[in-house]
Design an enzyme around this catalytic site. Structure first.
Site, PDB file in Angstrom:
ATOM      1  N   LEU A 166      31.768  31.394  19.910  1.00 34.73           N
ATOM      2  CA  LEU A 166      30.381  30.919  19.871  1.00 34.73           C
ATOM      3  C   LEU A 166      30.286  29.418  20.053  1.00 34.73           C
ATOM      4  CD1 LEU A 166      28.823  33.235  17.211  1.00 34.73           C
ATOM      5  CD2 LEU A 166      28.059  32.887  19.560  1.00 34.73           C
ATOM      6  N   ALA A 167      31.159  28.664  19.397  1.00 35.62           N
ATOM      7  CA  ALA A 167      31.067  27.206  19.498  1.00 35.62           C
ATOM      8  C   ALA A 167      31.452  26.741  20.904  1.00 35.62           C
ATOM      9  CB  ALA A 167      31.965  26.550  18.454  1.00 35.62           C
ATOM     10  N   ARG A 222      31.923  34.931  -2.277  1.00 39.33           N
ATOM     11  CA  ARG A 222      33.195  35.551  -1.898  1.00 39.33           C
ATOM     12  C   ARG A 222      34.377  35.087  -2.732  1.00 39.33           C
ATOM     13  NH1 ARG A 222      32.387  35.383   4.669  1.00 39.33           N
ATOM     14  NH2 ARG A 222      30.852  37.049   4.687  1.00 39.33           N
TER      15      ARG A 222
END
Lengths: 248, 636
Positions: free
Chosen positions: B42-43, B329
């Site tokens: 994506l980047a 998380r």
């Protein structure tokens, strides 16, 4: 389990290939198919032999990089399952498994089981996009899209580009892949502006890549890991006819 | 002294102020400037496409066989944006605050605020590209909740949000490739960074099909090469994910920051045997409806269904009543490890906990659960052979995301001028722990909305500098070093595979520098890694030739991991506190909660390579908080 393997070995695109026999003992039924190949490669390294080259990456069924013919079926005996998601519990002790690369004139073999699928990239380059430059987008909720339509577009967009469709087709046709992208974009209001140009250019590129035509056997749909429907092909044909009749 | 170049002014105006004052390059000059982008996730894809749209010449590289396969593809759950479509009180500041707090106050205020601010644009951009996000029946975009927050701000496309976002970016990249603005190089791996006069001038690559070593020059180099969580071998990452591009840049002078901050995801499938190559992630969204528990009695061998309600320990609900099963998380993973280590683990290897849907199925009906999570339940059954509608899933923590990476300033530029790092490859926005659905966001925001301003700001100063030429001696030197290393690997001719070293390193790191760390363990790990590295260069066996050879690719990546792993341990050892994913056993309360030390450790650790065989030097970038109060991160 003990498994007999017949695996296609080929040095490079120009060389002749042949099937080689391997024996593998102590195969755990919880192994994935690719982990079984990993363990074979470990043995080959221990014997200082060149490993079997195969494509793979995410090993969770989404990147589309893995894919081999297993006993004559793309991605193996299970329907709608990538090679990486196939587990050895599907096979039985003593089985002989035939492993070959995906076969299509447009997918030359690079080495062993690795193939070149860049033809798919070129089909997308021909028009598989919406021309929206960064910065041009309107507010997202200004384009309402009905739930059903969004879901249907998603069904088409889910293609992972693995090439099993072309490998399963007796004509090595890429219509399922190409039509899935055409349908994804044509169903959405954002994609409608370019739909005619898109379908003409993508179909022309598909033909230029040495993929064959469709004779409607639907073999592709059975093997597709994402269950892309042949309804997409019908949609592509309609788009293509509309684009040919109503534009100059 | 590290200068993050944070713009002056109030937090909410900093990015606007930057954009109003950044330098521009006129369109005629853009055509003369070339940018290399390594990585097509994506980047990388979004940055390459956006720069090409502006008129720069771009070269894009990936090791996969197509740009569409980068590991962004695997993100399941969603992408956050402060759109407030649910009218539940969300806004940019709240998202900024959640992210800063989620990161345990170890990230920069200005970066995180900008991330939240740009989240609004990302959803618009993705929709315009045709990303089929989930919709309500009225046609408007739908949202769901994720761990660590109390609003619904996560946009999603079934369980394939990453794939759909990546296809949007990939298609934009393919469009620019067809237009001739981008040259794409698939099956190419970057093996070194080339510097001329201290500035990034290009890269050395290897064509993974022909084995050819190539030189590529540019006015700026962007590394968008993802995270290095695969260092543990068993992880949720793709097999090819690696830290080599950033590590080789580190060895050329780029500082590494937050190196030991690696997120261990709580909801992965447990390891089932020694053959295992990968731990499959089950989307965190399952925690919206699933309840996590273990048998209250140690070593209870009964099947889940035979354990009565009052003999089950819903430990997250017990310890963290406010957030329960949606605790962040790091907290959820550590709590699972605590129960497993205390002898309450379930499954064949006693290394898992239950994720139970029976209550949700009773309350909402099986149909509803099937509609929400059908694909995940199917995937679970495919891998384990277990039907999770009728018995609980078994899940276990697994290495997942690296908050650490190359140190970058506000412009995403590393300590090497002209070298930028985007997405998971940099350290910037997540502090010591990343919130769910913020990774797709950060990758996209870096590539679509930040780099297309900050890279031109750098290039504006390069118009009069001649483009580096590949016949410069710096290229020859880098190429020779790359060739020498490849020859070395091929000629050791020992007995052990690269995977053997990778697995050994991974197990060592998971044990000593994973969910919990302590000083003695870290020192042992540093010594152990040193021995393993010696053995690697003595006993490695790379069979095959210098052409297409996956073993040769692995050898280079493992060689880098064997150095990077040591820095992870040194980083963890130097930080005498517990924060986010970094839990030092010496720094905890009586009931096992993390104790942060803001007095002494409210800084980013940035490490400088000093040469082979020497220890890296630590630089500190102080973190200043003007808009939030540092609090104990409590989810109780």
């Amino acid at each position: 389990m003990k498994i007999h393997l017949k695996i296609w070995r080929q040095e490079n695109a120009g060389a002749d290939g042949r099937l080689m026999d391997y024996e593998l003992g102590e195969v755990d039924e919880n192994m994935s198919f690719l982990e079984m190949l990993d363990s074979l490669n470990e043995q080959l390294i221990a014997r200082s032999e060149r490993v079997i080259e195969f494509d793979h990456d995410c090993r969770e069924g989404i990147c589309g990089q893995c894919g081999v013919m297993i006993n004559g079926r793309a991605h193996g005996p299970l329907d709608h399952t990538t090679t990486c998601q196939l587990h050895m519990r599907t096979f039985r002790d003593g089985d002989t498994i035939l492993i070959e690369p995906f076969r299509a004139a447009a997918f030359p073999v690079l080495r062993d089981l690795k193939i070149d699928r860049s033809a798919f990239d070129r089909i997308i380059q021909a028009g598989g996009f919406i021309s929206a430059n960064t910065g041009q987008a309107p507010e997202a909720n200004s384009i309402p899209i009905g739930h059903e339509m969004a879901e249907s577009a998603f069904d088409s967009a889910a293609c992972i580009g693995c090439g099993a469709c072309a490998a399963s087709c007796k004509n090595a046709s890429a219509v399922l892949f190409t039509s899935a992208k055409i349908s994804h974009l044509a169903q959405l209001p954002q994609g409608k502006v370019e739909r005619e140009l898109r379908v003409r250019k993508m179909v022309a590129q598909m033909d230029a890549e040495a993929f064959g035509g469709c004779s409607d056997t639907r073999a592709c749909e059975v093997e597709c890991p994402q269950q892309i429907s042949v309804a997409n092909i019908a949609r592509m044909n309609r788009e293509y006819l509309t684009a040919s009749w109503f534009s100059v | 002294m590290l200068n993050a170049k944070i713009p002056e002014g109030p937090l909410k105006d900093k990015w606007t102020h930057y954009k109003e004052h950044s330098r521009l390059v006129n369109p005629a000059n853009r055509r003369k400037l070339e940018v290399i982008v390594v990585g097509t996730g994506l980047a990388g894809a979004s940055c390459a496409a956006s720069l090409a749209e502006q008129g720069y010449r771009v070269k894009s590289f990936c090791f996969q066989d197509s740009a569409r396969r980068a590991h962004s593809v695997a993100a399941q759950g969603g992408v956050n944006a402060a759109k407030n479509y649910k009218n539940d009180g969300d806004n940019v500041f709240r998202m900024f605050y959640d992210t800063i707090k989620g990161g345990d106050f170890r990230s920069r205020e200005a970066n995180v605020y900008r991330l939240a601010e740009c989240s609004l644009n990302l959803i618009d951009q993705a929709v315009a590209q045709g990303v089929p996000f989930a919709r309500e029946y009225g046609g408007y975009l739908n949202n769901r909740s994720f761990g660590g927050v109390q609003v619904s701000r996560t946009f999603y496309a079934r369980g394939q949000t990453g794939q759909q976002l990546l296809l949007g970016a990939y298609q934009a990249l393919m469009r620019q490739t067809a237009a001739g603005q981008v040259q794409t190089f698939t099956r190419h791996e970057m093996l070194d960074l080339v510097l001329i006069d201290g500035k990034a001038a290009g890269i050395i690559t290897r064509d993974l099909v022909t084995g050819q070593i190539e030189r590529h020059a540019a006015n700026a180099v962007v590394l968008a090469t993802g995270g290095y969580g695969k260092i543990y071998y068993l992880s949720t990452l793709a097999m090819g994910c690696n830290g080599s591009a950033i590590w080789r840049a580190h060895k050329k002078g780029a500082f590494m920051a937050g190196t030991s901050w690696i997120q261990i995801h709580p909801t992965s499938l447990p390891q089932s045997g020694s053959h295992q190559s990968k731990l499959t992630l089950m989307s965190e969204s399952l925690r919206n409806d699933g309840r996590i528990w273990v048998p209250a009695k140690q070593g209870d061998a009964r099947a889940a269904g035979e354990i009565p309600e009052d003999e089950r320990d819903y430990y997250l609900e017990r310890r963290y009543p406010a957030f329960g099963n949606l605790s962040p998380r790091d907290i959820a993973s550590r709590a699972a490890k605590e129960r497993i280590d205390a002898g309450h683990g379930v499954g064949a290897m006693k290394n898992a906990v239950y994720l139970d849907f029976s209550k949700a199925i009773k309350e909402q009906g099986e149909g509803k659960i099937r509609e929400k999570y059908g694909n995940l339940f199917r995937m679970y059954q495919k891998i384990t052979g277990i039907d999770a509608y009728h018995q609980p899933m078994m899940i276990s923590p697994a290495a997942h995301f690296t908050m650490g990476g190359l140190w970058v300033d506000y412009e995403l530029m590393t300590t090497i001028p002209g070298l930028f790092a985007l997405g998971e490859a940099n350290f910037a926005d997540h502090g010591a722990n990343r919130l769910g659905a913020n990774s797709l966001l950060q990758a996209c925001v870096d590539g679509y909305f930040i780099a297309p301003y900050t890279i031109p700001n750098f290039l504006a100063g390069e118009i009069n500098t001649p483009r580096p030429a590949v016949d410069h001696p710096a290229f020859a030197e880098a190429e020779a070093a790359v060739r020498k290393q490849l020859d070395l690997f091929l000629n050791i001719k020992g007995k052990l595979s690269a995977d053997h070293f990778h697995k050994t390193l991974g197990a060592l790191l998971y044990d000593k520098c994973g969910l919990a760390r302590n000083a003695d363990g870290l020192r042992e790990a540093i010594a152990g890694i040193g021995e393993l590295r010696n053995s690697f260069y003595r006993d490695l066996n790379v069979t095959g030739d210098g052409l297409l050879n996956s073993e040769l690719e692995k050898a280079g990546r493992v060689a880098d991991y064997l150095e990077l792993g040591e820095l992870m341990c040194r980083d963890a050892l130097s930080r005498e506190e517990s924060c986010g994913a970094h839990f030092r056993e010496e720094h905890q309360t009586k009931d096992g909660e993390a104790v942060r030390n803001d007095e002494d450790f409210c800084f980013v650790s940035a490490w400088e390579w000093m040469g082979a065989g020497k220890e890296q030097v630590l630089h500190r970038e102080p973190l200043e908080f003007e808009n939030v109060k540092l609090t104990v991160r409590s989810y109780k």
